[in-house]
Design a protein around this motif. Sequence first.
Motif, PDB file in Angstrom:
ATOM      1  N   LYS A  47     -16.475 -34.561   6.467  1.00 53.19           N
ATOM      2  CA  LYS A  47     -16.220 -33.464   5.523  1.00 53.19           C
ATOM      3  C   LYS A  47     -14.890 -32.777   5.840  1.00 53.19           C
ATOM      4  O   LYS A  47     -14.096 -32.473   4.946  1.00 53.19           O
ATOM      5  CB  LYS A  47     -17.369 -32.453   5.593  1.00 53.19           C
ATOM      6  CG  LYS A  47     -17.297 -31.344   4.569  1.00 53.19           C
ATOM      7  CD  LYS A  47     -18.531 -30.466   4.661  1.00 53.19           C
ATOM      8  CE  LYS A  47     -18.444 -29.278   3.732  1.00 53.19           C
ATOM      9  NZ  LYS A  47     -19.651 -28.416   3.813  1.00 53.19           N
ATOM     10  N   MET A 107     -20.386 -41.324   0.705  1.00 46.79           N
ATOM     11  CA  MET A 107     -19.691 -42.575   0.389  1.00 46.79           C
ATOM     12  C   MET A 107     -18.656 -42.931   1.452  1.00 46.79           C
ATOM     13  O   MET A 107     -18.573 -44.079   1.890  1.00 46.79           O
ATOM     14  CB  MET A 107     -19.019 -42.456  -0.987  1.00 46.79           C
ATOM     15  CG  MET A 107     -20.010 -42.332  -2.140  1.00 46.79           C
ATOM     16  SD  MET A 107     -19.233 -41.897  -3.714  1.00 46.79           S
ATOM     17  CE  MET A 107     -18.635 -43.502  -4.238  1.00 46.79           C
ATOM     18  N   TYR A 108     -17.885 -41.938   1.883  1.00 47.55           N
ATOM     19  CA  TYR A 108     -16.825 -42.193   2.859  1.00 47.55           C
ATOM     20  C   TYR A 108     -17.409 -42.559   4.222  1.00 47.55           C
ATOM     21  O   TYR A 108     -16.913 -43.474   4.898  1.00 47.55           O
ATOM     22  CB  TYR A 108     -15.918 -40.969   2.974  1.00 47.55           C
ATOM     23  CG  TYR A 108     -14.698 -41.207   3.837  1.00 47.55           C
ATOM     24  CD1 TYR A 108     -13.613 -41.943   3.361  1.00 47.55           C
ATOM     25  CD2 TYR A 108     -14.626 -40.693   5.133  1.00 47.55           C
ATOM     26  CE1 TYR A 108     -12.498 -42.166   4.150  1.00 47.55           C
ATOM     27  CE2 TYR A 108     -13.504 -40.914   5.927  1.00 47.55           C
ATOM     28  CZ  TYR A 108     -12.447 -41.643   5.430  1.00 47.55           C
ATOM     29  OH  TYR A 108     -11.343 -41.871   6.218  1.00 47.55           O
ATOM     30  N   LYS A 113     -20.067 -50.112   0.443  1.00 48.76           N
ATOM     31  CA  LYS A 113     -19.508 -49.447  -0.729  1.00 48.76           C
ATOM     32  C   LYS A 113     -20.637 -48.936  -1.618  1.00 48.76           C
ATOM     33  O   LYS A 113     -21.601 -49.656  -1.886  1.00 48.76           O
ATOM     34  CB  LYS A 113     -18.632 -50.419  -1.536  1.00 48.76           C
ATOM     35  CG  LYS A 113     -17.356 -50.832  -0.843  1.00 48.76           C
ATOM     36  CD  LYS A 113     -16.541 -51.769  -1.730  1.00 48.76           C
ATOM     37  CE  LYS A 113     -15.258 -52.213  -1.053  1.00 48.76           C
ATOM     38  NZ  LYS A 113     -14.489 -53.160  -1.902  1.00 48.76           N
ATOM     39  N   ASN A 157     -26.504 -30.163  -5.002  1.00 50.58           N
ATOM     40  CA  ASN A 157     -26.227 -31.528  -4.562  1.00 50.58           C
ATOM     41  C   ASN A 157     -27.446 -32.436  -4.636  1.00 50.58           C
ATOM     42  O   ASN A 157     -27.377 -33.613  -4.291  1.00 50.58           O
ATOM     43  CB  ASN A 157     -25.673 -31.529  -3.126  1.00 50.58           C
ATOM     44  CG  ASN A 157     -24.217 -31.092  -3.080  1.00 50.58           C
ATOM     45  OD1 ASN A 157     -23.506 -31.221  -4.070  1.00 50.58           O
ATOM     46  ND2 ASN A 157     -23.788 -30.564  -1.969  1.00 50.58           N
ATOM     47  N   ILE A 205     -12.887 -31.117   2.421  1.00 49.80           N
ATOM     48  CA  ILE A 205     -13.750 -30.654   1.337  1.00 49.80           C
ATOM     49  C   ILE A 205     -14.127 -29.200   1.576  1.00 49.80           C
ATOM     50  O   ILE A 205     -14.665 -28.845   2.625  1.00 49.80           O
ATOM     51  CB  ILE A 205     -15.029 -31.516   1.236  1.00 49.80           C
ATOM     52  CG1 ILE A 205     -14.660 -32.942   0.800  1.00 49.80           C
ATOM     53  CG2 ILE A 205     -16.024 -30.906   0.257  1.00 49.80           C
ATOM     54  CD1 ILE A 205     -15.819 -33.902   0.817  1.00 49.80           C
ATOM     55  N   LEU A 239     -11.945 -35.140   4.993  1.00 53.06           N
ATOM     56  CA  LEU A 239     -11.689 -35.178   3.550  1.00 53.06           C
ATOM     57  C   LEU A 239     -11.204 -33.827   3.018  1.00 53.06           C
ATOM     58  O   LEU A 239     -10.862 -33.716   1.842  1.00 53.06           O
ATOM     59  CB  LEU A 239     -12.962 -35.590   2.802  1.00 53.06           C
ATOM     60  CG  LEU A 239     -13.465 -37.012   3.039  1.00 53.06           C
ATOM     61  CD1 LEU A 239     -14.787 -37.239   2.310  1.00 53.06           C
ATOM     62  CD2 LEU A 239     -12.436 -38.046   2.586  1.00 53.06           C
ATOM     63  N   ASP A 270     -22.313 -33.705   0.027  1.00 54.24           N
ATOM     64  CA  ASP A 270     -22.168 -34.271  -1.310  1.00 54.24           C
ATOM     65  C   ASP A 270     -21.871 -35.765  -1.269  1.00 54.24           C
ATOM     66  O   ASP A 270     -21.780 -36.380  -0.204  1.00 54.24           O
ATOM     67  CB  ASP A 270     -21.118 -33.500  -2.124  1.00 54.24           C
ATOM     68  CG  ASP A 270     -19.689 -33.717  -1.611  1.00 54.24           C
ATOM     69  OD1 ASP A 270     -19.474 -34.591  -0.755  1.00 54.24           O
ATOM     70  OD2 ASP A 270     -18.788 -33.003  -2.088  1.00 54.24           O
ATOM     71  N   ALA A 271     -21.686 -36.347  -2.462  1.00 48.58           N
ATOM     72  CA  ALA A 271     -21.494 -37.794  -2.595  1.00 48.58           C
ATOM     73  C   ALA A 271     -20.236 -38.276  -1.892  1.00 48.58           C
ATOM     74  O   ALA A 271     -20.218 -39.380  -1.332  1.00 48.58           O
ATOM     75  CB  ALA A 271     -21.446 -38.174  -4.074  1.00 48.58           C
ATOM     76  N   ASN A 272     -19.175 -37.467  -1.909  1.00 51.53           N
ATOM     77  CA  ASN A 272     -17.913 -37.888  -1.279  1.00 51.53           C
ATOM     78  C   ASN A 272     -18.082 -38.145   0.210  1.00 51.53           C
ATOM     79  O   ASN A 272     -17.591 -39.140   0.747  1.00 51.53           O
ATOM     80  CB  ASN A 272     -16.842 -36.807  -1.499  1.00 51.53           C
ATOM     81  CG  ASN A 272     -16.482 -36.633  -2.955  1.00 51.53           C
ATOM     82  OD1 ASN A 272     -16.086 -37.573  -3.617  1.00 51.53           O
ATOM     83  ND2 ASN A 272     -16.634 -35.412  -3.456  1.00 51.53           N
ATOM     84  N   VAL A 273     -18.793 -37.245   0.880  1.00 55.70           N
ATOM     85  CA  VAL A 273     -19.026 -37.383   2.321  1.00 55.70           C
ATOM     86  C   VAL A 273     -19.885 -38.611   2.598  1.00 55.70           C
ATOM     87  O   VAL A 273     -19.594 -39.415   3.493  1.00 55.70           O
ATOM     88  CB  VAL A 273     -19.694 -36.117   2.896  1.00 55.70           C
ATOM     89  CG1 VAL A 273     -20.024 -36.297   4.372  1.00 55.70           C
ATOM     90  CG2 VAL A 273     -18.800 -34.901   2.703  1.00 55.70           C
ATOM     91  N   GLU A 310     -16.409 -26.376  -0.206  1.00 54.94           N
ATOM     92  CA  GLU A 310     -17.389 -26.090  -1.248  1.00 54.94           C
ATOM     93  C   GLU A 310     -17.649 -24.591  -1.283  1.00 54.94           C
ATOM     94  O   GLU A 310     -18.122 -24.013  -0.300  1.00 54.94           O
ATOM     95  CB  GLU A 310     -18.695 -26.852  -0.979  1.00 54.94           C
ATOM     96  CG  GLU A 310     -18.530 -28.356  -1.103  1.00 54.94           C
ATOM     97  CD  GLU A 310     -19.808 -29.098  -0.760  1.00 54.94           C
ATOM     98  OE1 GLU A 310     -20.471 -28.707   0.214  1.00 54.94           O
ATOM     99  OE2 GLU A 310     -20.129 -30.051  -1.471  1.00 54.94           O
TER     100      GLU A 310
END
Length: 201
Positions: free
Chosen positions: A34, A78-79, A88, A140, A39, A37, A73-76, A41
């Motif tokens: 997090k 997925m990464y 992936k 989320n 991020i 990236l 969230d999805a970004n964390v 929030e």
Amino acid sequence: IYHEKQVGNFCAIHAANNLVGEKTFTVEDFESVKEELNIFEEEPNNVCHRICKSIFSVYSKCLKPSNSEGNFDANVLMYALYKTKKIKLKFWDNRNKNIDELILQFSEETCIGCIINLTGNDNCLMSCFTKCMSLCFRANGHWIAVKKDIDGKIYNLNSSLPNGPVQINKNEEQLKLFFMRQIKLNNHILLATMEEGNKDK
């Protein structure tokens, strides 16, 4: 089959570990991602959030000392999965109601399962709970993993399941009905794929 049960507000971590099949990720790992990236929030500005945050803070520290609020969230998610395991996650477009096409993609050899974000529920009590959590923290949703094993069995590994994993392909129609329900409730499905060379690592 590996299954982590829900602790605090860390369902994204449980879902990632359940998909991988072992305890790979910790709260610190997700917080690090997090931060990497960058991020930020914005916290909800309401009385409900302030009350819930203070209660959850005490509850979380009793279970496991951590300054993290969780609710990633999805970004964390997925990464973290790609960076660590080269997995992936690809969003399925919920406007596409073709369940057979979804099952076909899910059945591909490179697909190891999926992660689902539960934002809706046809159970009135659970629906109210989800909405309350959105007010208290951020919207989320609740992350769960669905995983295929080497014998072709497919399991719902929701960390909130009280009795452990539930097989969802005991007959031909069961898996189809499971995914149809997710789309009907507008839950977000993220297909998880891994390159052939990485599947056994």
